[in-house]
Design an enzyme around this catalytic site. Structure first.
Site, PDB file in Angstrom:
ATOM      1  N   ASP A 131      28.045 -41.711   9.667  1.00  0.00           N
ATOM      2  CA  ASP A 131      26.648 -40.840  10.096  1.00  0.00           C
ATOM      3  C   ASP A 131      26.226 -39.965   9.301  1.00  0.00           C
ATOM      4  O   ASP A 131      24.848 -40.153   8.112  1.00  0.00           O
ATOM      5  CB  ASP A 131      27.232 -40.488  10.835  1.00  0.00           C
TER       6      ASP A 131
ATOM      7  N   PHE B  85      22.159 -28.241   7.393  1.00  0.00           N
ATOM      8  CA  PHE B  85      23.134 -28.841   8.543  1.00  0.00           C
ATOM      9  C   PHE B  85      22.073 -29.598   9.571  1.00  0.00           C
ATOM     10  O   PHE B  85      21.456 -28.669  10.177  1.00  0.00           O
ATOM     11  CB  PHE B  85      24.172 -27.932   8.268  1.00  0.00           C
ATOM     12  N   VAL B  86      22.599 -30.341  10.141  1.00  0.00           N
ATOM     13  CA  VAL B  86      21.732 -31.428  10.951  1.00  0.00           C
ATOM     14  C   VAL B  86      22.992 -31.581  11.936  1.00  0.00           C
ATOM     15  O   VAL B  86      24.451 -32.204  11.727  1.00  0.00           O
ATOM     16  CB  VAL B  86      20.902 -32.877  10.545  1.00  0.00           C
TER      17      VAL B  86
ATOM     18  N   ASP C 102      28.024 -36.005   2.730  1.00  0.00           N
ATOM     19  CA  ASP C 102      27.633 -34.963   2.124  1.00  0.00           C
ATOM     20  C   ASP C 102      28.565 -35.056   0.724  1.00  0.00           C
ATOM     21  O   ASP C 102      28.107 -34.973  -0.154  1.00  0.00           O
ATOM     22  CB  ASP C 102      28.063 -34.112   3.362  1.00  0.00           C
TER      23      ASP C 102
ATOM     24  N   LYS D 101      23.254 -36.764   2.182  1.00  0.00           N
ATOM     25  CA  LYS D 101      22.517 -35.633   1.220  1.00  0.00           C
ATOM     26  C   LYS D 101      21.704 -35.199   0.066  1.00  0.00           C
ATOM     27  O   LYS D 101      23.226 -36.045  -0.749  1.00  0.00           O
ATOM     28  CB  LYS D 101      23.084 -34.623   1.520  1.00  0.00           C
TER      29      LYS D 101
ATOM     30  N   ARG E 262      26.035 -34.218  19.799  1.00  0.00           N
ATOM     31  CA  ARG E 262      26.233 -34.740  19.718  1.00  0.00           C
ATOM     32  C   ARG E 262      25.032 -35.967  20.408  1.00  0.00           C
ATOM     33  O   ARG E 262      24.311 -37.550  19.920  1.00  0.00           O
ATOM     34  CB  ARG E 262      27.163 -35.716  19.833  1.00  0.00           C
TER      35      ARG E 262
ATOM     36  N   GLY F  94      31.470 -39.413  14.861  1.00  0.00           N
ATOM     37  CA  GLY F  94      29.652 -39.216  14.441  1.00  0.00           C
ATOM     38  C   GLY F  94      28.672 -40.321  14.214  1.00  0.00           C
ATOM     39  O   GLY F  94      27.636 -39.966  14.262  1.00  0.00           O
TER      40      GLY F  94
ATOM     41  N   ASP G 154      27.666 -33.860  14.941  1.00  0.00           N
ATOM     42  CA  ASP G 154      27.581 -32.601  15.846  1.00  0.00           C
ATOM     43  C   ASP G 154      28.064 -31.011  15.020  1.00  0.00           C
ATOM     44  O   ASP G 154      28.132 -31.302  13.887  1.00  0.00           O
ATOM     45  CB  ASP G 154      29.203 -32.864  16.044  1.00  0.00           C
TER      46      ASP G 154
END
Ligand code: IMP
Ligand code: MG
Length: 182
Positions: free
Chosen positions: A99, A151-152, A102, A130, A164, A43, A158
């Site tokens: 990346d 959710f991004v 979460d 987040k 991606r 990521g 991805d």
């Protein structure tokens, strides 16, 4: 692919402007010591390459490769290291790049593994964080953007290995996540 997004959160110029600022801060913080960057694959790939090109310091680069999602839009809590040999970081100043923060499981596990190999210092840098209650607390030193708990995808991130390569970051349409769970 743009049609699969509910909205774009950060376009390319916005990402690059923020990386300019972050790179300047990191370059200043590490001006007197040799930095070792450990990027968490897959990521962080785009983020890493755009950020590091903005840091005019001698540095080393290494990778860890982990897996936690098993293709769904929520974390399983179990973090699997896909790579057996960890980078040699004894006595180094390491900066972990990922990346997104979460639940915290991934970065907490990566940090713990690397701490056990006795680096001189560890800092954590993420593209996105987040705003939410985390399963595991992770100290972060550099955050490019804070986002809501959505959710991004894009810019390295991805959903089931897609998106991606989008050059921007956006919120994935919720129906697509729901459909994949059927
Ligand atoms: P954590 O272990 O729950 O903190 O999640 C970290 C990893 O889950 C990240 O490195 C991503 O690969 C993935 N992840 C978490 N949230 C998202 C998201 O909104 N979009 C895409 N991937 C995500
Ligand atoms: Mg992922």
């Amino acid at each position: 692919m743009r049609g699969d997004l509910e909205r774009v959160l950060f376009d390319e110029p916005a990402i690059h402007r923020r990386l300019d600022e972050m790179a300047a801060q990191i370059s200043n913080d590490y001006r007197d010591c040799e930095l070792t960057v450990i990027a968490v694959l897959n990521g962080s790939l785009m983020f890493m390459s755009d950020l590091l090109r903005r840091i005019p310091l001698p540095l080393r680069l290494d990778f860890v490769s982990v897996m936690s999602y098993h293709g769904k839009a929520q974390t399983s809590g179990e973090v699997i290291f896909k790579q057996i040999a960890l980078p040699d970081v004894v006595d180094r100043h390491i900066l972990i790049l990922d990346d997104i923060l979460d639940s915290g499981h991934t970065l907490a596990a990566v940090r713990e593994k690397l701490e056990a190999t006795k680096p001189r210092s560890i800092r954590v840098c993420v593209l996105l964080s987040k705003k939410k209650q985390r399963a595991r607390h992770v100290n972060t030193d550099y955050i490019a953007f804070e986002i809501e708990d959505e959710f991004v995808v894009g810019y390295g991130l991805d959903f089931m290995e897609r998106y991606r390569n989008l050059p921007y970051i956006g919120v994935l349409r919720k129906e697509l996540i729901a459909e994949s769970r059927k």
